[in-house]
Design a protein around this motif. Structure first.
Motif, PDB file in Angstrom:
ATOM      1  N   UNK A  26     100.561  64.033   4.366  1.00  0.00           N
ATOM      2  CA  UNK A  26     102.011  64.133   4.536  1.00  0.00           C
ATOM      3  C   UNK A  26     102.645  64.002   3.164  1.00  0.00           C
ATOM      4  N   UNK A  27     103.883  64.415   3.032  1.00  0.00           N
ATOM      5  CA  UNK A  27     104.527  64.439   1.730  1.00  0.00           C
ATOM      6  C   UNK A  27     105.992  64.065   1.875  1.00  0.00           C
ATOM      7  N   UNK A  28     106.578  63.665   0.758  1.00  0.00           N
ATOM      8  CA  UNK A  28     107.967  63.246   0.741  1.00  0.00           C
ATOM      9  C   UNK A  28     108.876  64.360   1.256  1.00  0.00           C
ATOM     10  N   UNK A  29     109.757  63.997   2.188  1.00  0.00           N
ATOM     11  CA  UNK A  29     110.696  64.961   2.744  1.00  0.00           C
ATOM     12  C   UNK A  29     110.228  65.600   4.037  1.00  0.00           C
ATOM     13  N   UNK A  30     108.973  65.356   4.438  1.00  0.00           N
ATOM     14  CA  UNK A  30     108.449  65.937   5.678  1.00  0.00           C
ATOM     15  C   UNK A  30     109.173  65.330   6.886  1.00  0.00           C
ATOM     16  N   UNK A  31     109.592  66.180   7.820  1.00  0.00           N
ATOM     17  CA  UNK A  31     110.247  65.715   9.041  1.00  0.00           C
ATOM     18  C   UNK A  31     109.198  65.292  10.067  1.00  0.00           C
ATOM     19  N   UNK A  32     109.355  64.094  10.607  1.00  0.00           N
ATOM     20  CA  UNK A  32     108.420  63.544  11.585  1.00  0.00           C
ATOM     21  C   UNK A  32     109.174  63.006  12.790  1.00  0.00           C
ATOM     22  N   UNK A  33     108.479  62.940  13.919  1.00  0.00           N
ATOM     23  CA  UNK A  33     108.999  62.298  15.120  1.00  0.00           C
ATOM     24  C   UNK A  33     108.387  60.907  15.246  1.00  0.00           C
ATOM     25  N   UNK A  34     109.224  59.914  15.442  1.00  0.00           N
ATOM     26  CA  UNK A  34     108.742  58.551  15.668  1.00  0.00           C
ATOM     27  C   UNK A  34     109.105  58.155  17.097  1.00  0.00           C
ATOM     28  N   UNK A  35     108.111  57.874  17.947  1.00  0.00           N
ATOM     29  CA  UNK A  35     108.414  57.525  19.345  1.00  0.00           C
ATOM     30  C   UNK A  35     109.235  56.240  19.440  1.00  0.00           C
TER      31      UNK A  35
END
Length: 281
Positions: free
Chosen positions: A117-126
């Motif tokens: 993963x890298x800085x700025x990557x969009x992720x979903x956190x449950x």
């Protein structure tokens, strides 16, 4: 001096190009690629949003979609949108939000490799439910359709045809006969026919909480008032029973109606966030 500046510019441009090429290619958590069987309705259910909202944020003027089309989607209500920071790993993010690593990874299937993963990557956190975080999803993966939150929706059926009521659970569509499993262990406190719920089962999971499974086609062996149930135990099968006297079925498509009730005072609780948490495994 001018030539030196030009060489510096070219070197910087080349380096930026190399970095752009080397960055892992993965779909953003805020985008969705339309599949062959997708529709605006199915996508809206998947992301717990509305067709109108999808059309608005994507500037769509019709309901037509093309396979491979990329849509912007809002974060589902059961997820927190998170942008990765410098030095983040999935393990660090899971600990930051106090959630199990396996659930964070399950919520981000768009990543080709969750170790990169890298800085700025969009992720979903449950989002974590208030309790019962060790529950078991009541239907096995691949046996049910995508579902949205139907809690508090209006329902109009009643024995005299006049009442309008608030839906006290979440409906999960599945084929008739699909096995249903107990989300937690407990004791059966109600079994048998209900005019609204058809063949239903109520299991008390602690001193103040009951889980409710309705519209079954039939029970698994041993389901009776007083029976002690284990988490993950087979309890019955999906059906379309209810909305009438004993034996009534087929007034709606087969599905599992799942509800949660607090017993003092007796009142329904929205089960959607719990189901979405359990669904992650």
């Amino acid at each position: 001096m001018r030539m030196k500046k030009w060489r510096t510019y070219l070197l910087g441009t080349a380096l930026l190009g190399l970095l752009a090429t080397a960055a892992p290619m993965a779909a953003s958590a805020a985008s969705y690629t339309v599949g062959p069987s997708d529709s605006l309705w199915s996508i809206s259910v998947k992301f717990d949003t509305t067709i109108a909202k999808l059309k608005q944020i994507n500037g769509l003027t019709s309901d037509m979609l093309l396979t491979g089309q990329v849509l912007q989607v809002p974060p589902p209500s059961y997820m927190t949108a998170y942008k990765a920071e410098a030095g983040d790993t999935m393990w660090i993010i899971a600990n930051r939000f106090s959630i199990p690593l396996n659930k964070l990874m399950a919520a981000n299937k768009q990543l080709a490799d969750p170790n990169i993963i890298w800085q700025g990557l969009d992720l979903n956190v449950p989002k974590r439910p208030a309790g019962f975080r060790d529950g078991f999803f009541p239907l096995k993966k691949g046996t049910y359709s995508p579902y949205g939150n139907t809690y508090a929706d209006s329902r109009t059926w009643s024995s005299d045809g006049a009442a309008v009521r608030s839906h006290e659970g979440v409906d999960i569509m599945a084929a008739e006969g699909t096995p249903i499993y107990s989300t937690l262990g407990g004791t059966v406190v109600q079994a048998g026919w209900s005019e609204l719920g058809g063949w239903r089962l109520t299991i008390r999971v602690d001193s103040s909480t009951e889980f409710y499974y309705a519209h079954m086609s039939r029970y698994a062996a041993g389901m009776a008032k007083g029976a002690v149930i284990s988490k993950g135990q087979l309890i019955g099968y999906v059906g379309s029973t209810g909305y009438g006297p004993e034996g009534t079925k087929g007034k709606f498509d087969p599905h599992l109606h799942f509800g949660i009730y607090k017993t003092s005072p007796y009142a329904p609780v929205d089960p959607f966030l719990f189901l979405k948490w359990w669904e992650l495994g």
